[in-house]
Design a protein around this motif. Structure first.
Motif, mmCIF file in Angstrom:
data_model
loop_
_atom_site.group_PDB
_atom_site.id
_atom_site.type_symbol
_atom_site.label_atom_id
_atom_site.label_comp_id
_atom_site.label_asym_id
_atom_site.label_seq_id
_atom_site.Cartn_x
_atom_site.Cartn_y
_atom_site.Cartn_z
ATOM 1 N N GLY A 89 42.772 30.972 44.628
ATOM 2 C CA GLY A 89 42.526 31.036 43.208
ATOM 3 C C GLY A 89 41.564 29.938 43.007
ATOM 4 N N LEU A 90 41.726 28.751 43.450
ATOM 5 C CA LEU A 90 40.760 27.708 43.006
ATOM 6 C C LEU A 90 39.528 28.056 43.368
ATOM 7 N N VAL A 91 39.226 28.730 44.636
ATOM 8 C CA VAL A 91 37.931 29.039 44.851
ATOM 9 C C VAL A 91 37.191 30.142 44.134
ATOM 10 N N LEU A 92 37.900 31.099 43.730
ATOM 11 C CA LEU A 92 37.434 32.104 42.530
ATOM 12 C C LEU A 92 36.919 31.277 41.314
ATOM 13 N N THR A 93 37.861 30.479 40.897
ATOM 14 C CA THR A 93 37.683 29.548 39.727
ATOM 15 C C THR A 93 36.305 28.839 39.786
ATOM 16 N N ALA A 94 36.047 28.239 41.132
ATOM 17 C CA ALA A 94 34.862 27.351 41.297
ATOM 18 C C ALA A 94 33.736 28.291 41.497
ATOM 19 N N ALA A 119 39.721 36.104 33.982
ATOM 20 C CA ALA A 119 40.423 36.744 35.297
ATOM 21 C C ALA A 119 40.563 35.751 36.277
ATOM 22 N N ALA A 120 39.809 34.501 36.523
ATOM 23 C CA ALA A 120 39.923 33.788 37.450
ATOM 24 C C ALA A 120 41.266 32.881 37.174
ATOM 25 N N ARG A 121 41.615 32.791 36.051
ATOM 26 C CA ARG A 121 42.652 32.033 35.700
ATOM 27 C C ARG A 121 44.077 32.836 36.142
ATOM 28 N N ILE A 122 43.920 34.185 35.782
ATOM 29 C CA ILE A 122 45.063 34.974 36.056
ATOM 30 C C ILE A 122 45.235 35.047 37.355
ATOM 31 N N TYR A 123 44.184 35.254 38.275
ATOM 32 C CA TYR A 123 44.199 35.268 39.611
ATOM 33 C C TYR A 123 44.717 33.904 40.143
ATOM 34 N N ALA A 124 44.307 32.819 39.647
ATOM 35 C CA ALA A 124 45.007 31.476 40.203
ATOM 36 C C ALA A 124 46.194 31.354 40.023
ATOM 37 N N SER A 168 41.650 42.762 41.534
ATOM 38 C CA SER A 168 40.855 43.658 41.103
ATOM 39 C C SER A 168 40.119 43.414 39.827
ATOM 40 N N TYR A 169 40.967 42.857 38.939
ATOM 41 C CA TYR A 169 40.440 42.328 37.637
ATOM 42 C C TYR A 169 39.448 41.082 37.730
ATOM 43 N N ALA A 170 39.798 40.076 38.785
ATOM 44 C CA ALA A 170 38.909 38.881 39.338
ATOM 45 C C ALA A 170 37.663 39.655 39.732
ATOM 46 N N MET A 171 37.574 40.552 40.624
ATOM 47 C CA MET A 171 36.438 40.962 41.155
ATOM 48 C C MET A 171 35.519 41.614 40.041
ATOM 49 N N ALA A 172 36.351 42.404 38.981
ATOM 50 C CA ALA A 172 35.466 43.025 38.067
ATOM 51 C C ALA A 172 34.860 41.852 37.175
ATOM 52 N N GLY A 173 35.630 40.932 36.839
ATOM 53 C CA GLY A 173 34.897 39.603 36.368
ATOM 54 C C GLY A 173 33.783 39.016 37.027
ATOM 55 N N LEU A 174 33.813 38.946 38.247
ATOM 56 C CA LEU A 174 32.599 38.174 39.195
ATOM 57 C C LEU A 174 31.631 39.342 39.024
ATOM 58 N N MET A 175 31.876 40.698 39.177
ATOM 59 C CA MET A 175 30.789 41.719 39.217
ATOM 60 C C MET A 175 30.039 41.666 37.891
ATOM 61 N N GLY A 176 30.748 41.552 36.718
ATOM 62 C CA GLY A 176 30.216 41.384 35.434
ATOM 63 C C GLY A 176 29.143 40.036 35.281
ATOM 64 N N ILE A 177 29.526 39.062 36.060
ATOM 65 C CA ILE A 177 28.736 37.882 35.996
ATOM 66 C C ILE A 177 27.376 38.302 37.036
#
Length: 295
Positions: A89-94, A119-124, A168-177
């Protein structure tokens, strides 16, 4: 009395070799990132992006060593995997923090940053929470954990679905960025290789775990002389993860080392190892999901 478990011994030996090789490549990359962040021409935003990159790349030693330890101390595998899941989860946030800083440095507006941060916070939170639930479920059979069982009464299945929804939600946020940065950042930012490095470890860790569980569910994963099928599941996942960390370390070099000019890469050899180690530790500790800003 049963004889030695040759499969387990071979797995530990192979994992140790790959883990040491991966950690060594990670250390080389970290020193070069430290040199880039400490260069006189490095801006504050660029230095911040380098610090976030440290947290992303440190998934290599965390995953490799935790997986190796899980292979050696099989009975502690669920607890050790919990530490690995928490760092995920920390990796995604970073990565989100690094993307925001890269966008700032290029004056690129990033409208999807707030969603990606949430999304990163939720996944973390969800990822380590579900791993902790798995440990409790294994200790308390009355909860109906039933690992590897796809049924309505299986708590494991619902935890897996929760993990799937969070990732999936986290990946959607990443893909948006990514959809913004891919078009607006210069090729030298290498945002695509960076994103692939993050997606690879997240998807490999999750989906190969599901595949191994399916193999066990359909009795396609045999027990060994010393370990039941459940323990073999953990061992196979950990062995694959260590091997993948070696390839991930090589991918990180492609995605991050090339950001620095040759002069900075060469200067890393003459820097103090102690000061670099302190900078690496400080960089990891500064990435906190609750304090990540998007403005």
């Amino acid at each position: 009395m049963t004889g030695p478990d040759h499969f387990h011994d071979a797995a530990v030996g192979a994992a140790a070799v790959f883990a040491l090789a991966a950690v060594w490549r990670w250390w080389v990359l970290m020193r070069r990132l430290a040199a880039a962040a400490g260069a006189p021409e490095a801006s504050r935003t660029a230095a911040g992006a380098a610090a976030a990159a440290v947290t992303v790349c440190t998934m290599v030693p965390v995953y490799a060593l935790a997986s190796l330890a899980s292979l050696v101390w099989v009975e502690w595998a669920p607890v050790l995997d919990l530490a690995r899941d928490a760092y995920e989860g920390l990796v995604l946030t970073a990565f989100v923090a690094m993307s925001v800083r890269l966008a700032r440095s290029a004056a690129v507006p990033l409208p999807g940053a707030a969603r990606a941060v949430n999304a990163a916070r939720i996944y973390a939170i969800v990822k380590p929470a579900m791993a902790a639930l798995g440990i409790v479920g294994a200790l308390v059979p009355a909860l109906g954990w039933e690992e590897g069982v796809f049924g309505w009464t299986s708590l494991w299945m619902w935890a897996t679905l929760a993990n799937n929804a969070a990732v999936s939600y986290a990946m959607a946020g990443l893909m948006g960025i990514y959809s913004v940065l891919h078009h607006d950042l210069p090729p030298s930012a290498r945002i695509t290789p960076k994103l692939l490095c993050v997606k690879a470890i997240l998807f490999l860790a999750f989906w190969q775990g599901c595949l191994i569980a399916l193999l066990a569910h359909f009795d396609m994963l045999p027990a060994t002389a010393h370990y039941a099928v459940e323990a073999v599941e953990y061992q196979l996942q950990d062995l694959l993860m260590v091997v993948e960390c070696w390839f991930l370390a090589l991918a990180h070099e492609h995605a991050f080392i090339l950001d620095a000019p040759p002069s900075i890469r060469a200067s890393a050899q003459h820097r103090s190892r102690t000061s670099d180690a302190k900078w690496i530790a400080a960089s990891i500790l500064t990435i906190k999901p609750a304090k990540l800003k998007t403005e």
